[in-house]
Design a protein around this motif. Structure first.
Motif, PDB file in Angstrom:
ATOM      1  N   ALA A  19     -24.348  25.860  28.095  1.00  0.00           N
ATOM      2  CA  ALA A  19     -24.085  24.766  29.026  1.00  0.00           C
ATOM      3  C   ALA A  19     -23.387  23.598  28.330  1.00  0.00           C
ATOM      4  O   ALA A  19     -22.455  22.986  28.882  1.00  0.00           O
ATOM      5  CB  ALA A  19     -25.385  24.298  29.669  1.00  0.00           C
ATOM      6  N   THR A  20     -23.822  23.282  27.116  1.00  0.00           N
ATOM      7  CA  THR A  20     -23.242  22.169  26.367  1.00  0.00           C
ATOM      8  C   THR A  20     -21.816  22.468  25.935  1.00  0.00           C
ATOM      9  O   THR A  20     -20.912  21.626  26.063  1.00  0.00           O
ATOM     10  CB  THR A  20     -24.110  21.845  25.138  1.00  0.00           C
ATOM     11  OG1 THR A  20     -25.444  21.560  25.565  1.00  0.00           O
ATOM     12  CG2 THR A  20     -23.568  20.652  24.374  1.00  0.00           C
ATOM     13  N   VAL A  21     -21.586  23.680  25.423  1.00  0.00           N
ATOM     14  CA  VAL A  21     -20.240  24.071  24.999  1.00  0.00           C
ATOM     15  C   VAL A  21     -19.303  24.140  26.201  1.00  0.00           C
ATOM     16  O   VAL A  21     -18.143  23.689  26.130  1.00  0.00           O
ATOM     17  CB  VAL A  21     -20.277  25.412  24.241  1.00  0.00           C
ATOM     18  CG1 VAL A  21     -18.861  25.941  24.009  1.00  0.00           C
ATOM     19  CG2 VAL A  21     -21.003  25.249  22.913  1.00  0.00           C
ATOM     20  N   LEU A  22     -19.776  24.677  27.309  1.00  0.00           N
ATOM     21  CA  LEU A  22     -18.945  24.754  28.506  1.00  0.00           C
ATOM     22  C   LEU A  22     -18.473  23.371  28.935  1.00  0.00           C
ATOM     23  O   LEU A  22     -17.295  23.168  29.239  1.00  0.00           O
ATOM     24  CB  LEU A  22     -19.708  25.424  29.647  1.00  0.00           C
ATOM     25  CG  LEU A  22     -19.015  25.404  31.019  1.00  0.00           C
ATOM     26  CD1 LEU A  22     -17.666  26.119  30.957  1.00  0.00           C
ATOM     27  CD2 LEU A  22     -19.916  26.027  32.073  1.00  0.00           C
ATOM     28  N   GLU A  23     -19.375  22.398  28.955  1.00  0.00           N
ATOM     29  CA  GLU A  23     -18.989  21.051  29.371  1.00  0.00           C
ATOM     30  C   GLU A  23     -18.044  20.414  28.357  1.00  0.00           C
ATOM     31  O   GLU A  23     -17.071  19.742  28.741  1.00  0.00           O
ATOM     32  CB  GLU A  23     -20.237  20.191  29.579  1.00  0.00           C
ATOM     33  CG  GLU A  23     -19.960  18.781  30.063  1.00  0.00           C
ATOM     34  CD  GLU A  23     -19.303  18.682  31.433  1.00  0.00           C
ATOM     35  OE1 GLU A  23     -19.097  17.549  31.878  1.00  0.00           O
ATOM     36  OE2 GLU A  23     -18.981  19.724  32.049  1.00  0.00           O
ATOM     37  N   MET A  24     -18.287  20.620  27.064  1.00  0.00           N
ATOM     38  CA  MET A  24     -17.396  20.081  26.043  1.00  0.00           C
ATOM     39  C   MET A  24     -15.992  20.655  26.169  1.00  0.00           C
ATOM     40  O   MET A  24     -14.987  19.926  26.153  1.00  0.00           O
ATOM     41  CB  MET A  24     -17.950  20.375  24.651  1.00  0.00           C
ATOM     42  CG  MET A  24     -17.096  19.826  23.518  1.00  0.00           C
ATOM     43  SD  MET A  24     -17.481  20.592  21.920  1.00  0.00           S
ATOM     44  CE  MET A  24     -16.734  22.205  22.131  1.00  0.00           C
ATOM     45  N   VAL A  25     -15.909  21.980  26.322  1.00  0.00           N
ATOM     46  CA  VAL A  25     -14.610  22.638  26.421  1.00  0.00           C
ATOM     47  C   VAL A  25     -13.907  22.247  27.716  1.00  0.00           C
ATOM     48  O   VAL A  25     -12.675  22.080  27.742  1.00  0.00           O
ATOM     49  CB  VAL A  25     -14.782  24.164  26.305  1.00  0.00           C
ATOM     50  CG1 VAL A  25     -13.476  24.894  26.592  1.00  0.00           C
ATOM     51  CG2 VAL A  25     -15.279  24.531  24.912  1.00  0.00           C
TER      52      VAL A  25
ATOM     53  N   ALA B  12     -15.745  27.788  22.242  1.00  0.00           N
ATOM     54  CA  ALA B  12     -15.723  28.547  23.488  1.00  0.00           C
ATOM     55  C   ALA B  12     -15.730  30.039  23.196  1.00  0.00           C
ATOM     56  O   ALA B  12     -16.472  30.814  23.816  1.00  0.00           O
ATOM     57  CB  ALA B  12     -14.493  28.166  24.318  1.00  0.00           C
ATOM     58  N   ALA B  13     -14.907  30.446  22.238  1.00  0.00           N
ATOM     59  CA  ALA B  13     -14.845  31.862  21.866  1.00  0.00           C
ATOM     60  C   ALA B  13     -16.186  32.356  21.351  1.00  0.00           C
ATOM     61  O   ALA B  13     -16.602  33.487  21.621  1.00  0.00           O
ATOM     62  CB  ALA B  13     -13.760  32.071  20.816  1.00  0.00           C
TER      63      ALA B  13
ATOM     64  N   GLY C 192     -11.165  25.323  41.655  1.00  0.00           N
ATOM     65  CA  GLY C 192     -11.183  26.781  41.700  1.00  0.00           C
ATOM     66  C   GLY C 192     -10.507  27.390  40.492  1.00  0.00           C
ATOM     67  O   GLY C 192      -9.933  28.481  40.570  1.00  0.00           O
ATOM     68  N   ARG C 193     -10.606  26.715  39.355  1.00  0.00           N
ATOM     69  CA  ARG C 193      -9.871  27.124  38.158  1.00  0.00           C
ATOM     70  C   ARG C 193     -10.826  27.611  37.075  1.00  0.00           C
ATOM     71  O   ARG C 193     -11.841  26.971  36.797  1.00  0.00           O
ATOM     72  CB  ARG C 193      -9.050  25.945  37.642  1.00  0.00           C
ATOM     73  CG  ARG C 193      -8.105  26.277  36.508  1.00  0.00           C
ATOM     74  CD  ARG C 193      -7.043  25.213  36.375  1.00  0.00           C
ATOM     75  NE  ARG C 193      -6.113  25.526  35.294  1.00  0.00           N
ATOM     76  CZ  ARG C 193      -4.968  24.885  35.095  1.00  0.00           C
ATOM     77  NH1 ARG C 193      -4.612  23.902  35.909  1.00  0.00           N
ATOM     78  NH2 ARG C 193      -4.179  25.216  34.096  1.00  0.00           N
ATOM     79  N   ASP C 194     -10.499  28.726  36.450  1.00  0.00           N
ATOM     80  CA  ASP C 194     -11.322  29.294  35.385  1.00  0.00           C
ATOM     81  C   ASP C 194     -11.165  28.500  34.094  1.00  0.00           C
ATOM     82  O   ASP C 194     -10.162  27.804  33.880  1.00  0.00           O
ATOM     83  CB  ASP C 194     -10.929  30.745  35.118  1.00  0.00           C
ATOM     84  CG  ASP C 194     -11.111  31.654  36.331  1.00  0.00           C
ATOM     85  OD1 ASP C 194     -11.770  31.221  37.304  1.00  0.00           O
ATOM     86  OD2 ASP C 194     -10.587  32.776  36.298  1.00  0.00           O
ATOM     87  N   ILE C 195     -12.162  28.645  33.199  1.00  0.00           N
ATOM     88  CA  ILE C 195     -12.107  28.048  31.865  1.00  0.00           C
ATOM     89  C   ILE C 195     -11.875  29.171  30.853  1.00  0.00           C
ATOM     90  O   ILE C 195     -12.705  30.074  30.724  1.00  0.00           O
ATOM     91  CB  ILE C 195     -13.414  27.303  31.525  1.00  0.00           C
ATOM     92  CG1 ILE C 195     -13.733  26.241  32.574  1.00  0.00           C
ATOM     93  CG2 ILE C 195     -13.321  26.693  30.126  1.00  0.00           C
ATOM     94  CD1 ILE C 195     -12.762  25.111  32.648  1.00  0.00           C
ATOM     95  N   PRO C 196     -10.754  29.151  30.135  1.00  0.00           N
ATOM     96  CA  PRO C 196     -10.476  30.226  29.168  1.00  0.00           C
ATOM     97  C   PRO C 196     -11.277  30.041  27.882  1.00  0.00           C
ATOM     98  O   PRO C 196     -11.632  28.921  27.510  1.00  0.00           O
ATOM     99  CB  PRO C 196      -8.973  30.050  28.894  1.00  0.00           C
ATOM    100  CG  PRO C 196      -8.722  28.588  29.126  1.00  0.00           C
ATOM    101  CD  PRO C 196      -9.675  28.157  30.202  1.00  0.00           C
ATOM    102  N   ILE C 197     -11.555  31.143  27.187  1.00  0.00           N
ATOM    103  CA  ILE C 197     -12.290  31.031  25.927  1.00  0.00           C
ATOM    104  C   ILE C 197     -11.363  31.018  24.716  1.00  0.00           C
ATOM    105  O   ILE C 197     -11.824  30.784  23.598  1.00  0.00           O
ATOM    106  CB  ILE C 197     -13.349  32.145  25.759  1.00  0.00           C
ATOM    107  CG1 ILE C 197     -12.702  33.528  25.713  1.00  0.00           C
ATOM    108  CG2 ILE C 197     -14.394  32.050  26.844  1.00  0.00           C
ATOM    109  CD1 ILE C 197     -13.653  34.597  25.213  1.00  0.00           C
TER     110      ILE C 197
END
Length: 221
Positions: A179-185, A122-123, A111-116
């Motif tokens: 999708a790719t960047v999200l998984e990498m980050v 990510a940014a 339940g944790r967010d991913i920061p940019i």
């Protein structure tokens, strides 16, 4: 009245399903993909529970943005309402990918967010913080509503609690980049936390500068 069904959109969704499974963003028959033809007001979506490698264009199901069935004999993905909701909430998008990747799902299960502000890419790619939606059962309108609330108006992705991720884009390649960047980050973040440390955030000023750079200076004319 429904718009004209176009074969190229069926082909796009079918080949994107193969791309998703081959890239490791999901396993087996899980996950789903849709594309929206804004000109005709139609949405093309993968069928429920079928092998991505053996799909044909005729297996892709077509609906209008009000949810009316237009074409296709297959039962659509159970997340039809999620995809339709995304297209209605974010009219600048034409592609939506629901993935089940490992590291993104680790954070969704916490339940944790991913920061940019964790990483340059990510940014640049994720638009805004990747927020985790409240838990709702798969295939329900409640899940669709929770995802739409989590992704908001600024982010290009959200997490589905204990489930996976949803990524959107102006086109299919953009959605896959998200999708790719999200998984990498997510993997980078997981590895940082595994050391017992926290990341050093990029300043809000530099995040904004990178987002402006992507919009105005990155790539070719």
């Amino acid at each position: 009245m429904a718009g004209k069904v176009k074969a190229e959109y069926k082909e796009l969704v079918r080949t994107s399903g193969v791309r998703m499974i081959d890239s490791g963003l999901t396993v087996a028959t899980w996950g789903n993909i849709s594309a929206c033809d804004r000109e005709e007001g139609l949405m093309y979506i993968t069928p429920s529970g079928m092998n991505y490698h053996t799909l044909t264009n005729d297996d892709i199901v077509v609906f209008d943005l009000e949810g009316n069935h237009v074409e296709g004999d297959r039962r659509p993905s159970i997340e039809l309402q999620l995809h339709r909701g995304m297209f209605n909430a974010r009219p600048e998008t034409t592609a939506c990918i629901h993935t089940h990747p490992i590291f993104s799902t680790v954070f969704s299960s916490m339940g944790r967010d991913i920061p940019i502000d964790l990483h340059d890419e990510a940014a640049q790619a994720l638009g805004g913080p990747v927020r985790c939606a409240t838990y709702q059962l798969p295939g329900t309108q409640d899940l669709a509503d929770a995802a739409i609330d989590a992704i908001g108006k600024d982010s290009n992705a959200c997490l589905l609690r204990s489930h996976g991720a949803v990524c959107i884009g102006a086109d299919m390649d953009s959605a896959f980049k998200v999708a790719t960047v999200l998984e990498m980050v997510s993997e980078i973040y997981w590895r940082i936390l595994a050391t017992g440390n926290e990341y050093q955030p990029i300043s809000a000023e530099n995040v904004a500068a990178m987002q402006e750079f992507v919009k105005t200076k990155y790539g070719q004319y």
